[in-house]
Design a protein around this motif. Structure first.
Motif, short mmCIF file in Angstrom:
data_model
loop_
_atom_site.label_atom_id
_atom_site.label_comp_id
_atom_site.label_asym_id
_atom_site.label_seq_id
_atom_site.Cartn_x
_atom_site.Cartn_y
_atom_site.Cartn_z
N ALA A 281 0.85 -1.18 0.00
CA ALA A 281 0.00 0.00 0.00
C ALA A 281 0.89 1.23 0.00
CB ALA A 281 -0.92 0.02 1.21
N THR A 282 0.43 2.27 -0.66
CA THR A 282 1.15 3.54 -0.68
C THR A 282 0.15 4.68 -0.50
OG1 THR A 282 2.86 4.80 -1.87
CG2 THR A 282 1.05 3.92 -3.18
N SER A 283 0.62 5.77 0.07
CA SER A 283 -0.21 6.97 0.20
C SER A 283 0.11 7.88 -0.97
CB SER A 283 0.08 7.69 1.52
OG SER A 283 -0.52 7.01 2.61
N GLN A 284 -0.91 8.14 -1.79
CA GLN A 284 -0.70 8.92 -3.02
C GLN A 284 -0.83 10.41 -2.73
OE1 GLN A 284 -3.61 8.71 -6.39
NE2 GLN A 284 -1.82 8.09 -7.58
N GLN A 285 0.22 11.15 -3.13
CA GLN A 285 0.17 12.60 -3.03
C GLN A 285 0.19 13.20 -4.42
OE1 GLN A 285 3.53 14.04 -0.80
NE2 GLN A 285 4.90 12.49 -1.59
N TYR A 286 0.05 14.53 -4.51
CA TYR A 286 -0.27 15.16 -5.79
C TYR A 286 0.67 16.33 -6.08
CZ TYR A 286 -4.11 12.05 -5.01
OH TYR A 286 -4.84 10.91 -4.75
N PRO A 287 1.91 16.03 -6.52
CA PRO A 287 2.89 17.09 -6.76
C PRO A 287 2.52 18.03 -7.89
CG PRO A 287 3.68 14.99 -7.61
CD PRO A 287 2.45 14.69 -6.81
N VAL A 288 1.84 17.52 -8.91
CA VAL A 288 1.44 18.39 -10.02
C VAL A 288 0.49 19.46 -9.52
CG1 VAL A 288 0.27 18.47 -12.24
CG2 VAL A 288 1.83 16.59 -11.74
N LYS A 289 -0.45 19.07 -8.67
CA LYS A 289 -1.39 20.04 -8.10
C LYS A 289 -0.65 21.08 -7.27
CE LYS A 289 -5.29 18.54 -6.38
NZ LYS A 289 -6.27 17.90 -5.45
N MET A 290 0.34 20.64 -6.47
CA MET A 290 1.11 21.60 -5.67
C MET A 290 1.73 22.66 -6.56
SD MET A 290 3.24 19.10 -3.11
CE MET A 290 2.47 17.65 -2.38
N ALA A 291 2.37 22.22 -7.65
CA ALA A 291 3.06 23.15 -8.53
C ALA A 291 2.09 24.05 -9.28
CB ALA A 291 3.92 22.36 -9.52
N GLU A 292 1.00 23.47 -9.80
CA GLU A 292 0.02 24.27 -10.53
C GLU A 292 -0.57 25.36 -9.64
OE1 GLU A 292 -1.73 20.87 -13.62
OE2 GLU A 292 -2.74 21.26 -11.72
N LEU A 293 -0.97 24.98 -8.44
CA LEU A 293 -1.57 25.94 -7.53
C LEU A 293 -0.56 27.00 -7.10
CD1 LEU A 293 -3.77 23.66 -5.24
CD2 LEU A 293 -4.48 25.00 -7.22
N GLY A 294 0.70 26.59 -6.92
CA GLY A 294 1.73 27.54 -6.53
C GLY A 294 1.97 28.60 -7.58
N VAL A 295 2.10 28.20 -8.84
CA VAL A 295 2.28 29.16 -9.93
C VAL A 295 1.10 30.11 -10.00
CG1 VAL A 295 2.38 29.40 -12.45
CG2 VAL A 295 3.80 27.69 -11.31
N GLN A 296 -0.10 29.56 -9.94
CA GLN A 296 -1.29 30.41 -10.06
C GLN A 296 -1.43 31.36 -8.87
OE1 GLN A 296 -3.29 30.37 -12.88
NE2 GLN A 296 -4.05 32.28 -11.98
N ALA A 297 -1.04 30.89 -7.68
CA ALA A 297 -1.14 31.74 -6.49
C ALA A 297 -0.26 32.98 -6.62
CB ALA A 297 -0.76 30.95 -5.24
N ILE A 298 0.97 32.80 -7.13
CA ILE A 298 1.85 33.96 -7.30
C ILE A 298 1.33 34.87 -8.40
CG2 ILE A 298 4.19 34.68 -7.95
CD1 ILE A 298 5.20 32.15 -6.50
N LYS A 299 0.83 34.30 -9.47
CA LYS A 299 0.21 35.09 -10.54
C LYS A 299 -0.95 35.91 -9.99
CE LYS A 299 -1.64 36.00 -14.72
NZ LYS A 299 -1.16 37.09 -15.56
#
Length: 358
Positions: A293-311
């Motif tokens: 079993a693994t816990s799935q995290q979402y790095p793409v979402k982190m990056a997308e939201l980070g770029v948009q937040a600064i914008k």
């Protein structure tokens, strides 16, 4: 030219503002220029040897293109390389970037991040919260303690009351990084084992009772988050006790290496390996029985939201806010397994493949 947000502006902005997850995702495809100037953003990841950070870079590149943001990429030469990250931070300050997105390689980068904030850059830490709260304006991350809890609860259920002989494979043994501590301690908590000081790795009792029966912790070994490190760590643990039947790993690359060591020792029968990441290769490893079993995290979402937040910050002055009840913005986590247990929420590998990265 790059738009520069000058010092003092940072402290005038309210951190608790109006960016919610749904709104951020809805805006991620919109890209208007701010006052005709280019908005510069730097993404500085730990290393490009881990697919997690490669996916993060790819997500940031796509989001930057959509938003009309000029993105600069940098990475440590290895997990733990602070000096390369510090130089990348200084470069972002020199360029006059509007903000920095960073997965810090350790506390040694935090003074440089504070200098960046004082120079007027908005700093969003991704994945790994800093030890000094002054080092970032906000963190976008997985709830890493919860990620550890999920795989700990599953491992305890999977054992069905058998004695748990546990090998722990962390990232470092020479520095303290929050993600390392939180996943490790979350796993033990999920197993029903007293963690002692929740900020310290390795001070839990060596033997006792977990939620399903007796346990013994053989030891903690560092992997540097890499496959070869995971193999060496597992070999060391097996030398200490060949009866290990549960292996906690900080991430999936270290899990692959650990499994190779157990396979070479002909010790994979009834072995329970758990991890955190949820990349496509990791999901395949769950399907193939390497990882239970693994816990799935979402790095793409982190990056997308980070770029948009600064914008959005540059365009509107609105800063992102933390998730209610937490001191960071939670980007989500799901337990992935094809061996579900009653009372433990999980998704299947087929479902996880629709969400995986790498």
């Amino acid at each position: 030219m790059h738009r520069t947000i000058r010092g003092g502006y940072r402290r005038a902005l309210p951190i608790a503002s109006t960016l919610a997850l749904g709104a951020a995702l809805a805006l991620s495809g919109c890209g208007s220029e701010s006052d005709g100037d280019t908005i510069g953003v730097s993404l500085i990841v730990k290393t490009t040897s881990n697919p997690f950070f490669v996916a993060m870079q790819e997500g940031a590149e796509a989001a930057a293109e959509d938003a009309g943001v000029e993105l600069s990429l940098a990475a440590g030469q290895s997990d733990g390389d602070e000096e390369t990250q510090i130089q990348a931070i200084e470069n972002a300050i020199s360029r006059g970037d509007a903000g920095i997105l960073i997965t810090p390689n350790g506390p040694g980068v935090e003074d440089a991040l504070i200098r960046a904030r004082d120079a007027g850059l908005y700093v969003i830490v991704l994945d790994t919260p800093p030890s000094d709260t002054e080092a970032a304006d906000i963190t976008f991350a997985t709830d890493n303690f919860l990620a550890g809890q999920k795989i700990g609860e599953w491992a305890a259920a999977q054992l069905g009351g058998e004695k748990a002989v546990i090998g722990m494979i962390d990232i470092f043994d020479d520095k303290i990084v929050s993600v390392d501590v939180q996943r490790d301690q979350g796993f033990l908590d999920g197993m029903g084992i007293d963690t002692g000081d929740p900020e310290v790795i390795g001070d839990e009792p060596a033997t006792g009772q977990y939620s399903g029966g007796e346990f013994e912790i053989v030891g903690h070994e560092a992997s540097q988050g890499a496959e070869d490190g995971g193999r060496t760590a597992a070999e060391n643990l097996l030398s200490a006790n060949p009866d290990i039947n549960v292996v906690y790993t900080i991430n999936e690359p270290s899990a692959y290496g650990a499994y190779e060591a157990f396979e070479a020792a002909d010790a994979t029968d009834d072995l329970v390996v758990v991890s955190v990441d949820g990349g496509c290769a990791g999901v395949d490893a769950v399907t193939g029985g390497i990882i239970g079993a693994t816990s799935q995290q979402y790095p793409v979402k982190m990056a997308e939201l980070g770029v948009q937040a600064i914008k959005d910050l540059v365009d509107t002055g609105e800063a992102p806010e933390t998730t209610e009840g937490l001191d960071f913005f939670n980007t989500g986590v799901e337990l992935v397994t094809d061996q579900a247990h009653d009372g433990i929420d999980s998704i299947t590998t087929d479902e996880a493949k629709e969400l995986c990265w790498g």
